[in-house]
Motif scaffolding. Structure first.
Motif, PDB file in Angstrom:
ATOM      1  N   CYS A  21       0.831  -1.202   0.000  1.00 37.39           N
ATOM      2  CA  CYS A  21       0.000   0.000   0.000  1.00 37.39           C
ATOM      3  C   CYS A  21       0.870   1.259   0.000  1.00 37.39           C
ATOM      4  O   CYS A  21       0.764   2.084  -0.896  1.00 37.39           O
ATOM      5  N   CYS A  22       1.748   1.400   1.006  1.00 36.14           N
ATOM      6  CA  CYS A  22       2.560   2.616   1.129  1.00 36.14           C
ATOM      7  C   CYS A  22       3.937   2.482   0.482  1.00 36.14           C
ATOM      8  O   CYS A  22       4.685   3.450   0.408  1.00 36.14           O
ATOM      9  N   ASN A  23       4.295   1.280   0.025  1.00 37.95           N
ATOM     10  CA  ASN A  23       5.572   1.000  -0.647  1.00 37.95           C
ATOM     11  C   ASN A  23       6.796   1.223   0.236  1.00 37.95           C
ATOM     12  O   ASN A  23       7.895   1.414  -0.274  1.00 37.95           O
ATOM     13  N   ARG A  24       6.621   1.200   1.551  1.00 36.30           N
ATOM     14  CA  ARG A  24       7.759   1.295   2.467  1.00 36.30           C
ATOM     15  C   ARG A  24       8.143  -0.105   2.924  1.00 36.30           C
ATOM     16  O   ARG A  24       7.286  -0.968   3.086  1.00 36.30           O
ATOM     17  N   PHE A  30      -0.398  -7.699   8.250  1.00 39.07           N
ATOM     18  CA  PHE A  30      -1.696  -8.115   7.714  1.00 39.07           C
ATOM     19  C   PHE A  30      -1.594  -8.553   6.260  1.00 39.07           C
ATOM     20  O   PHE A  30      -0.727  -8.117   5.521  1.00 39.07           O
ATOM     21  N   LYS A  31      -2.544  -9.417   5.875  1.00 39.46           N
ATOM     22  CA  LYS A  31      -2.736  -9.802   4.477  1.00 39.46           C
ATOM     23  C   LYS A  31      -4.208  -9.553   4.172  1.00 39.46           C
ATOM     24  O   LYS A  31      -5.085 -10.060   4.860  1.00 39.46           O
ATOM     25  N   MET A  32      -4.459  -8.709   3.169  1.00 38.24           N
ATOM     26  CA  MET A  32      -5.832  -8.458   2.756  1.00 38.24           C
ATOM     27  C   MET A  32      -6.135  -9.331   1.549  1.00 38.24           C
ATOM     28  O   MET A  32      -5.493  -9.205   0.502  1.00 38.24           O
ATOM     29  N   ASN A  33      -7.093 -10.233   1.698  1.00 35.76           N
ATOM     30  CA  ASN A  33      -7.513 -11.101   0.612  1.00 35.76           C
ATOM     31  C   ASN A  33      -8.634 -10.423  -0.159  1.00 35.76           C
ATOM     32  O   ASN A  33      -9.573  -9.890   0.434  1.00 35.76           O
ATOM     33  N   ILE A  34      -8.526 -10.451  -1.475  1.00 33.41           N
ATOM     34  CA  ILE A  34      -9.527  -9.852  -2.348  1.00 33.41           C
ATOM     35  C   ILE A  34     -10.265 -10.984  -3.044  1.00 33.41           C
ATOM     36  O   ILE A  34      -9.661 -11.767  -3.787  1.00 33.41           O
ATOM     37  N   LEU A  35     -11.560 -11.084  -2.764  1.00 39.73           N
ATOM     38  CA  LEU A  35     -12.391 -12.147  -3.319  1.00 39.73           C
ATOM     39  C   LEU A  35     -13.202 -11.613  -4.489  1.00 39.73           C
ATOM     40  O   LEU A  35     -13.386 -10.399  -4.620  1.00 39.73           O
ATOM     41  N   ASP A  36     -13.721 -12.517  -5.316  1.00 31.68           N
ATOM     42  CA  ASP A  36     -14.514 -12.082  -6.468  1.00 31.68           C
ATOM     43  C   ASP A  36     -15.744 -11.301  -6.001  1.00 31.68           C
ATOM     44  O   ASP A  36     -16.332 -11.594  -4.971  1.00 31.68           O
ATOM     45  N   ALA A  37     -16.126 -10.286  -6.750  1.00 28.40           N
ATOM     46  CA  ALA A  37     -17.218  -9.394  -6.360  1.00 28.40           C
ATOM     47  C   ALA A  37     -18.586 -10.060  -6.442  1.00 28.40           C
ATOM     48  O   ALA A  37     -19.472  -9.744  -5.652  1.00 28.40           O
ATOM     49  N   ALA A  38     -18.761 -10.982  -7.353  1.00 25.67           N
ATOM     50  CA  ALA A  38     -20.081 -11.575  -7.563  1.00 25.67           C
ATOM     51  C   ALA A  38     -20.519 -12.469  -6.402  1.00 25.67           C
ATOM     52  O   ALA A  38     -21.626 -12.340  -5.884  1.00 25.67           O
ATOM     53  N   GLU A  39     -19.662 -13.367  -5.967  1.00 26.63           N
ATOM     54  CA  GLU A  39     -20.037 -14.344  -4.945  1.00 26.63           C
ATOM     55  C   GLU A  39     -19.189 -14.297  -3.684  1.00 26.63           C
ATOM     56  O   GLU A  39     -19.553 -14.884  -2.672  1.00 26.63           O
ATOM     57  N   ALA A  40     -18.020 -13.668  -3.755  1.00 22.44           N
ATOM     58  CA  ALA A  40     -17.051 -13.634  -2.651  1.00 22.44           C
ATOM     59  C   ALA A  40     -16.631 -15.037  -2.232  1.00 22.44           C
ATOM     60  O   ALA A  40     -16.439 -15.328  -1.056  1.00 22.44           O
ATOM     61  N   SER A  52       0.305   0.182  10.053  1.00 25.24           N
ATOM     62  CA  SER A  52      -0.514   1.390   9.903  1.00 25.24           C
ATOM     63  C   SER A  52      -1.478   1.287   8.714  1.00 25.24           C
ATOM     64  O   SER A  52      -2.639   1.696   8.823  1.00 25.24           O
ATOM     65  N   CYS A  53      -1.039   0.720   7.606  1.00 25.96           N
ATOM     66  CA  CYS A  53      -1.928   0.565   6.447  1.00 25.96           C
ATOM     67  C   CYS A  53      -3.038  -0.442   6.741  1.00 25.96           C
ATOM     68  O   CYS A  53      -4.196  -0.228   6.373  1.00 25.96           O
TER      69      CYS A  53
END
Length: 79
Positions: A21-24, A30-40, A52-53
């Motif tokens: 996120c901040c490139n530092r 943390f790990k943010m998982n991104i799931l498909d928008a239709a069904e998750a 902090s991010c």
């Protein structure tokens, strides 16, 4: 009701690398998982986030995040 497509997981051990996120270069909490928008149901990507991010994304998405049980100290022993 729409399912949540963004989930934040707290890592058990920090990883020292670049936050996506901040490139530092920092400890990654943390790990943010991104799931498909239709069904998750399907994982379509993920982001490694520093403390902090990750906390900021948690506030934005109204997701409770915590670093209480994250291990940041390591001891290397030689035999």
């Amino acid at each position: 009701m729409k399912k949540k497509s963004l989930k934040i997981a707290t890592l058990a051990h920090t990883i020292y690398k670049k936050c996506e996120c901040c490139n530092r270069v920092k400890d990654i909490y943390f790990k943010m998982n991104i799931l498909d928008a239709a069904e998750a149901n399907y994982l379509v990507g993920d982001l490694d986030l520093c403390k902090s991010c990750g906390q900021n994304f948690g506030d934005i998405l109204n997701i409770k995040v915590s670093t209480e049980n994250v291990r940041t100290d390591f001891k290397f022993e030689t035999t």
